[in-house]
Design an enzyme around this catalytic site. Structure first.
Site, PDB file in Angstrom:
ATOM      1  N   TYR A  81     -13.996   0.438  -8.232  1.00 13.17           N
ATOM      2  CA  TYR A  81     -13.978   1.055  -6.906  1.00 13.17           C
ATOM      3  C   TYR A  81     -15.287   1.762  -6.639  1.00 13.17           C
ATOM      4  O   TYR A  81     -15.889   2.349  -7.539  1.00 13.17           O
ATOM      5  CB  TYR A  81     -12.854   2.092  -6.823  1.00 13.17           C
ATOM      6  CG  TYR A  81     -11.470   1.511  -6.903  1.00 13.17           C
ATOM      7  CD1 TYR A  81     -11.124   0.374  -6.190  1.00 13.17           C
ATOM      8  CD2 TYR A  81     -10.495   2.112  -7.694  1.00 13.17           C
ATOM      9  CE1 TYR A  81      -9.841  -0.150  -6.263  1.00 13.17           C
ATOM     10  CE2 TYR A  81      -9.214   1.603  -7.763  1.00 13.17           C
ATOM     11  CZ  TYR A  81      -8.893   0.471  -7.045  1.00 13.17           C
ATOM     12  OH  TYR A  81      -7.633  -0.043  -7.113  1.00 13.17           O
ATOM     13  N   HIS A  99      -4.823   8.047   0.516  1.00 11.61           N
ATOM     14  CA  HIS A  99      -5.360   7.427  -0.694  1.00 11.61           C
ATOM     15  C   HIS A  99      -4.801   8.035  -1.973  1.00 11.61           C
ATOM     16  O   HIS A  99      -5.254   7.684  -3.073  1.00 11.61           O
ATOM     17  CB  HIS A  99      -6.892   7.496  -0.686  1.00 11.61           C
ATOM     18  CG  HIS A  99      -7.509   6.571   0.321  1.00 11.61           C
ATOM     19  ND1 HIS A  99      -7.845   6.959   1.597  1.00 11.61           N
ATOM     20  CD2 HIS A  99      -7.811   5.248   0.246  1.00 11.61           C
ATOM     21  CE1 HIS A  99      -8.325   5.926   2.265  1.00 11.61           C
ATOM     22  NE2 HIS A  99      -8.324   4.874   1.477  1.00 11.61           N
ATOM     23  N   ARG A 101     -16.618  -2.958   4.944  1.00  8.61           N
ATOM     24  CA  ARG A 101     -16.437  -3.040   3.495  1.00  8.61           C
ATOM     25  C   ARG A 101     -15.367  -4.092   3.228  1.00  8.61           C
ATOM     26  O   ARG A 101     -14.722  -4.572   4.166  1.00  8.61           O
ATOM     27  CB  ARG A 101     -16.045  -1.690   2.889  1.00  8.61           C
ATOM     28  CG  ARG A 101     -14.710  -1.163   3.359  1.00  8.61           C
ATOM     29  CD  ARG A 101     -14.423   0.224   2.805  1.00  8.61           C
ATOM     30  NE  ARG A 101     -14.290   0.234   1.360  1.00  8.61           N
ATOM     31  CZ  ARG A 101     -13.145   0.050   0.700  1.00  8.61           C
ATOM     32  NH1 ARG A 101     -12.014  -0.175   1.360  1.00  8.61           N
ATOM     33  NH2 ARG A 101     -13.095   0.082  -0.603  1.00  8.61           N
ATOM     34  N   ASN A 139     -12.005  -5.261   0.508  1.00 11.62           N
ATOM     35  CA  ASN A 139     -11.064  -4.887  -0.539  1.00 11.62           C
ATOM     36  C   ASN A 139     -10.312  -6.164  -0.916  1.00 11.62           C
ATOM     37  O   ASN A 139     -10.308  -7.116  -0.145  1.00 11.62           O
ATOM     38  CB  ASN A 139     -10.112  -3.805  -0.038  1.00 11.62           C
ATOM     39  CG  ASN A 139      -9.183  -3.332  -1.131  1.00 11.62           C
ATOM     40  OD1 ASN A 139      -9.605  -3.193  -2.271  1.00 11.62           O
ATOM     41  ND2 ASN A 139      -7.924  -3.102  -0.793  1.00 11.62           N
ATOM     42  N   GLU A 169      -9.504  -8.334   2.226  1.00 11.78           N
ATOM     43  CA  GLU A 169      -9.520  -7.624   3.503  1.00 11.78           C
ATOM     44  C   GLU A 169     -10.971  -7.340   3.888  1.00 11.78           C
ATOM     45  O   GLU A 169     -11.710  -6.722   3.121  1.00 11.78           O
ATOM     46  CB  GLU A 169      -8.804  -6.283   3.378  1.00 11.78           C
ATOM     47  CG  GLU A 169      -7.320  -6.411   3.107  1.00 11.78           C
ATOM     48  CD  GLU A 169      -6.626  -5.071   2.942  1.00 11.78           C
ATOM     49  OE1 GLU A 169      -5.397  -5.081   2.765  1.00 11.78           O
ATOM     50  OE2 GLU A 169      -7.308  -4.020   2.966  1.00 11.78           O
ATOM     51  N   TYR A 211      -2.128  -1.018 -10.272  1.00 10.74           N
ATOM     52  CA  TYR A 211      -2.092  -0.501  -8.896  1.00 10.74           C
ATOM     53  C   TYR A 211      -2.145  -1.643  -7.881  1.00 10.74           C
ATOM     54  O   TYR A 211      -1.457  -1.626  -6.858  1.00 10.74           O
ATOM     55  CB  TYR A 211      -3.242   0.478  -8.648  1.00 10.74           C
ATOM     56  CG  TYR A 211      -3.327   0.852  -7.206  1.00 10.74           C
ATOM     57  CD1 TYR A 211      -2.361   1.675  -6.621  1.00 10.74           C
ATOM     58  CD2 TYR A 211      -4.320   0.325  -6.389  1.00 10.74           C
ATOM     59  CE1 TYR A 211      -2.392   1.972  -5.280  1.00 10.74           C
ATOM     60  CE2 TYR A 211      -4.366   0.619  -5.040  1.00 10.74           C
ATOM     61  CZ  TYR A 211      -3.403   1.438  -4.502  1.00 10.74           C
ATOM     62  OH  TYR A 211      -3.433   1.711  -3.150  1.00 10.74           O
TER      63      TYR A 211
END
Ligand code: HEM
Length: 341
Positions: free
Chosen positions: A34, A193, A223, A225, A268, A319
């Site tokens: 991340y 988050h 960005r 993901n 995404e 996760y």
């Protein structure tokens, strides 16, 4: 399904279908962690198969199917659209900004015209014209964010900025990856988050929030993901977990040769825009899914995906909900996908 929309992004010289040539393959190295990975939006990104990223709104060959799917989901569960009362102006601001983005990106298909107070939005792919007056609810059949959701493939969240923080106070989200807008609405950026591992101690989320709060009107960043999905199922929100959760186990227990067709890399492309009238932040989430079979047609991608999945620490894999599927994914890439480990 086919549309008349001009989908060309590049002069295709590799002979790959659009779904591969335009796929936003997210990995630029063999490991993934991340980070506050934001960059200015708008410039095309070249990939081993083609490219993506010319426009903040992206219409592709799934356009009509995805809109039909969104309406089905909202019909079954209207709570996928949320807006707290103080977000009315932000909704109008978002709707008009999105109309302008659509018209700029695909002028053959969309138009936004102005005549004094009245504006006219045209969507030729759907054969629809809608005139309206900004801020006057009686001129639209739906709340503004709900209305524009009928015309684009992106999910949208609107964040209000106050008390030195961002708050997710409105949204139209039908294609969530394992979260729930109904649960999150009204929460702060940091609260939203909360479940993400690592990012709090590493400062990723506070840094991202500071960055977003500094955006000026009209600025647009992006960005990516990613995660893995079984089948091309856009709706993986918490509400429908009973429908899709078990597919991970069933895929892992099923024949290995099915994995290439059924397991998808889910990416995404997220855009972050400061709206000019309301000052809200508009967060666009466009979900792309590409099967492992298709990824294996681009050897650079299959090798890189293999390395990332193989190395990803368990807490992040857990996760992302890919503990059951990454093993079969890796085995398929080795057995059928041309990857040598
Ligand atoms: C999840 C970072 C902006 C909503 C995540 C994750 C990261 C992240 C690292 C975990 C993803 C995964 O492993 O699959 C960031 C950064 C941002 C940003 C760096 C901006 C620069 C936003 C915005 C929203 C948002 C504007 C809008 C509300 C979410 C949600 C989740 C998430 C709902 C899933 C949380 C859950 O599991 O319940 N984000 N994010 N993010 N993000 Fe963001």
């Amino acid at each position: 399904m086919s549309t008349t929309i001009d989908l060309a992004v590049r002069d295709d010289d590799l002979g790959l279908p659009d779904r591969i040539a335009r796929f936003p393959f997210p990995f630029t190295r063999d490991t993934y962690r991340y980070s506050t990975n934001v960059e200015p939006a708008g410039s095309p990104v070249a990939t081993a198969a083609g490219g993506w990223g010319r426009h903040p709104v992206d219409i592709d060959g799934h356009y009509l199917d995805d809109l039909t799917e969104r309406e089905r989901i909202l019909g079954a569960d209207p709570t996928r659209f949320q807006s707290l009362p103080h977000m009315e102006i932000a909704q109008w601001d978002a709707m008009v900004t999105l109309m302008r983005m659509l018209a700029d990106a695909y002028p053959e298909t969309f138009a936004l015209e102005r005549d004094g107070e009245a504006r006219l939005f045209v969507n030729r792919a759907l054969g629809l014209e809608q005139s309206f007056v900004f801020g006057d609810r009686s001129t639209l059949p739906d709340p503004p964010l709900r209305f524009i959701g009928r015309h684009l493939q992106e999910d949208v969240v609107l964040l209000d900025q106050r008390e030195g923080a961002l708050w997710g106070d409105a949204g139209l989200v039908t294609f969530a990856a394992d979260w729930s807008l109904r649960f999150d609405v009204g929460m702060s950026f940091r609260q939203i988050h909360g479940p993400v591992p690592r990012v709090h101690t590493e400062g990723v989320i506070p840094r991202a929030e500071q960055f977003l709060m500094g955006l000026q009107a009209g600025q647009c960043y992006r960005r990516t993901n990613w995660s893995l999905s079984v089948d091309r199922r856009l709706d993986q929100s918490t509400e429908t977990y009973p429908e899709w959760g078990r597919d991970r186990r069933l895929l892992a227990e099923g024949p290995l040769e099915d994995v290439g067709r059924r397991l998808h890399l889910r990416v995404e492309v997220q855009h972050l825009v400061r709206l000019g009238v309301s000052g809200a932040i508009m967060f666009l989430i466009r979900t792309h899914l590409l099967s492992f079979e298709d990824i294996a047609r681009v050897p650079e991608w299959s090798g890189r995906l293999y390395s990332v999945l193989d190395e990803l620490p368990d807490d992040m894999a857990d996760y992302k909900g890919i503990m059951r599927t990454r093993g079969p994914g890796l085995r398929w890439l080795r057995t059928y996908g041309g990857v040598r480990s």
